[in-house]
Scaffold this active site. Structure first.
Site, PDB file in Angstrom:
ATOM      1  N   ARG A  36      34.748  39.644 -30.639  1.00 51.11           N
ATOM      2  CA  ARG A  36      34.511  38.966 -29.355  1.00 51.11           C
ATOM      3  C   ARG A  36      33.057  38.539 -29.227  1.00 51.11           C
ATOM      4  NH1 ARG A  36      30.532  41.210 -28.614  1.00 51.11           N
ATOM      5  NH2 ARG A  36      30.114  43.302 -27.852  1.00 51.11           N
ATOM      6  N   GLU A  42      26.415  42.058 -19.344  1.00 49.53           N
ATOM      7  CA  GLU A  42      26.058  42.973 -20.435  1.00 49.53           C
ATOM      8  C   GLU A  42      25.658  44.335 -19.891  1.00 49.53           C
ATOM      9  OE1 GLU A  42      27.260  42.546 -23.517  1.00 49.53           O
ATOM     10  OE2 GLU A  42      26.151  40.658 -23.594  1.00 49.53           O
ATOM     11  N   ASP A  45      30.096  47.127 -18.306  1.00 50.35           N
ATOM     12  CA  ASP A  45      31.476  47.655 -18.399  1.00 50.35           C
ATOM     13  C   ASP A  45      31.541  49.155 -18.133  1.00 50.35           C
ATOM     14  OD1 ASP A  45      30.313  48.238 -20.906  1.00 50.35           O
ATOM     15  OD2 ASP A  45      32.063  47.577 -22.074  1.00 50.35           O
ATOM     16  N   GLY A 134      28.353  45.061 -37.831  1.00 46.70           N
ATOM     17  CA  GLY A 134      27.124  45.397 -37.111  1.00 46.70           C
ATOM     18  C   GLY A 134      26.410  44.185 -36.536  1.00 46.70           C
ATOM     19  N   GLY A 136      27.138  42.738 -33.668  1.00 45.38           N
ATOM     20  CA  GLY A 136      27.289  42.660 -32.217  1.00 45.38           C
ATOM     21  C   GLY A 136      28.477  41.813 -31.791  1.00 45.38           C
ATOM     22  N   SER A 139      32.963  44.178 -34.525  1.00 43.79           N
ATOM     23  CA  SER A 139      33.746  44.421 -35.745  1.00 43.79           C
ATOM     24  C   SER A 139      34.530  45.730 -35.597  1.00 43.79           C
ATOM     25  CB  SER A 139      32.826  44.465 -36.970  1.00 43.79           C
ATOM     26  OG  SER A 139      31.759  45.361 -36.756  1.00 43.79           O
ATOM     27  N   ASP A 184      35.122  45.530 -25.288  1.00 47.51           N
ATOM     28  CA  ASP A 184      35.421  44.998 -26.626  1.00 47.51           C
ATOM     29  C   ASP A 184      36.887  45.183 -26.993  1.00 47.51           C
ATOM     30  OD1 ASP A 184      32.725  44.802 -26.416  1.00 47.51           O
ATOM     31  OD2 ASP A 184      32.226  46.125 -28.078  1.00 47.51           O
ATOM     32  N   TYR A 234      21.906  53.219 -26.771  1.00 48.90           N
ATOM     33  CA  TYR A 234      23.098  52.898 -25.960  1.00 48.90           C
ATOM     34  C   TYR A 234      23.473  54.115 -25.104  1.00 48.90           C
ATOM     35  CZ  TYR A 234      27.695  51.043 -24.740  1.00 48.90           C
ATOM     36  OH  TYR A 234      28.785  50.578 -24.051  1.00 48.90           O
TER      37      TYR A 234
HETATM   38  C1  GAF Z   1      28.806  47.312 -26.833  1.00 51.29           C
HETATM   39  C2  GAF Z   1      29.861  48.214 -26.199  1.00 51.29           C
HETATM   40  F1  GAF Z   1      30.825  48.544 -27.118  1.00 51.29           F
HETATM   41  C3  GAF Z   1      30.513  47.539 -24.989  1.00 51.29           C
HETATM   42  O1  GAF Z   1      31.396  48.438 -24.366  1.00 51.29           O
HETATM   43  C4  GAF Z   1      29.446  47.041 -24.005  1.00 51.29           C
HETATM   44  O2  GAF Z   1      28.903  48.116 -23.273  1.00 51.29           O
HETATM   45  C5  GAF Z   1      28.361  46.248 -24.737  1.00 51.29           C
HETATM   46  O3  GAF Z   1      27.835  46.953 -25.846  1.00 51.29           O
HETATM   47  C6  GAF Z   1      27.215  45.905 -23.821  1.00 51.29           C
HETATM   48  O4  GAF Z   1      27.643  45.060 -22.816  1.00 51.29           O
HETATM   49  O5  GAF Z   1      29.419  46.178 -27.364  1.00 51.29           O
END
Ligand code: GAF
Length: 391
Positions: A36, A42, A45, A134, A136, A139, A184, A234
């Site tokens: 995707r 961003e 989610d 990797g 973004g 995958s 995702d 993250y």
């Molecule tokens: C990564 C995460 F897997 C998604 O869930 C989302 O939080 C994204 O980062 C940031 O928007 O792709």
């Protein structure tokens, strides 16, 4: 000028060929799921907010066959020199499975573990993918969802599509150790051709937003860098958001307004304040962007993309020099509406919205000015996971 992306049928043919060579028989089942690109929304989610991704023509395919017994053999044709490309393991009678090595197999083990109709029978499978690893572009979600779709053919479950996405998200949490949100996996399952999806990550309902204007192009530029901070940071961001929601007395940042945030500002450290401000404003921007897209107001959409990127750079601090460079360089070209980093950040890709007639000069300009070596995908919204016929 863009990167050549193998078609789904080319990937399937290659995977079937490997399957036949290794196992001396024909694969009987083929499943496929897309990567995707997120247009806007961003790091919202996992805060129960809105996101606006679309499924890509870049996919992971799984071909295979059920076997008698409880043994599993999986081979990936996706190059990773550090790890063996084949894994063999046995299934337990209750369907549970622990993570281990090689690490790429944990996405699959997680999906088996969380499969909604356990236990699954033994099988052999070969994986092939056109989603850059990797980069973004999800995958890992495309692998999880493709595998779930494969398992559904050898042992049907009765999970609806949203539960399937949630099972794949759980696989990533428990077996890959990434506390990701739902975006995702959701769009990899439910993506629609010619549409982006406005996903409400609180209700898990999605509204398709048409995106099929022949005057418009969506360009993905892979920076081809990935900084090691990506996974650790993250989890840190996620914790900071939860802390801010706690101090605000809200179930999630989705429930908060900027006014609420200002009211507790003296109880938040500056970093936590800025993280929360990004999320609250980004959720609002995403809703506005979906409205703008529906109206064909691309200039407005592009402006919101820029605000999103700046906020990810300055408030959320998940961008990097290479992504900032790609965004500002794209914005120098006439006909470009907006550009931003996409996905978790610290490397990976940018997404750029532009007029179709500006595509060649935009790619050329980025190639000439970017200090690294970019890869380009001129892309269109595609359908989600599917079973393919072998005829
Ligand atoms: C990564 C995460 F897997 C998604 O869930 C989302 O939080 C994204 O980062 C940031 O928007 O792709």
């Amino acid at each position: 000028m863009a990167a050549s992306c193998p078609s789904v049928s080319t990937l399937v043919a290659a995977a079937r060929c490997v399957f036949g060579r290794l196992f001396g028989e024909e694969a009987e089942v083929v499943a496929c799921a897309p990567g995707r690109v997120n247009l806007i929304g961003e790091h919202t989610d996992y805060n129960q907010g809105f996101v606006l991704p679309m499924a890509l023509p870049l996919v992971t395919v799984v071909v295979g066959k059920q076997t008698s017994g409880q043994n599993v053999t999986i081979v990936t044709t996706t190059e990773d020199a550090d790890e063996p490309l084949r894994v063999d393991f046995s299934l337990s009678s209750d369907g549970s499975l622990s993570p281990g090595l090689p690490s790429w197999a944990n996405y699959v083990k997680g999906v088996i573990h969380h499969y909604r109709a356990p236990p699954v029978p033994g099988f052999r499978a070969v994986i092939a993918s056109s989603v850059p690893l990797g980069g973004g572009l999800s995958s890992s979600a495309s692998l999880e969802v493709a595998f779930y779709t494969f398992l559904q053919q050898i042992k049907p479950d009765d999970a609806d599509k949203v539960s399937k996405a949630v099972a794949c998200q759980q696989a990533e949490h428990t077996h890959a150790g990434v506390p990701c949100g739902i975006m995702d996996q959701f769009v990899s399952v439910l993506g629609r051709e010619h549409h982006a999806l406005l996903i409400d990550c609180r209700s898990l309902k999605a509204t398709p937003v048409p995106l099929a204007d022949s005057d418009l192009v969506i360009l993905i530029t892979n920076s081809n860098v990935k900084h090691s901070l990506a996974s650790s940071e993250y989890a840190v961001r996620r914790r900071q958001c939860e802390e801010a929601a706690n101090i605000l007395g809200k179930a999630s940042l989705r429930e908060a307004t900027v006014k609420d945030l200002e009211a507790v500002r003296d109880r938040l450290d500056d970093t936590t304040y800025r993280r929360a401000l990004h999320v609250i404003e980004e959720i609002e921007r995403t809703v506005q962007a979906a409205e703008a897209l529906k109206r064909g107001a691309y200039k407005e959409f592009g402006q919101l993309m820029m605000e999103s990127h700046n906020s990810l750079r300055d408030l959320y601090e998940v961008s990097c020099r290479e992504l900032d460079e790609l965004v500002s360089t794209a914005m120098e070209v006439e006909g470009v509406f907006g550009s931003r980093m996409t996905g978790g950040g610290f490397g990976g890709c940018t997404v750029t919205l532009l007029l179709a007639h500006a595509i060649d000069r935009t790619i050329l300009h980025l190639k000439e000015r970017y200090s690294g070596t970019p890869t380009f995908y001129v892309t269109t919204p595609s359908e989600g996971a599917r079973v393919l016929s072998l005829s």
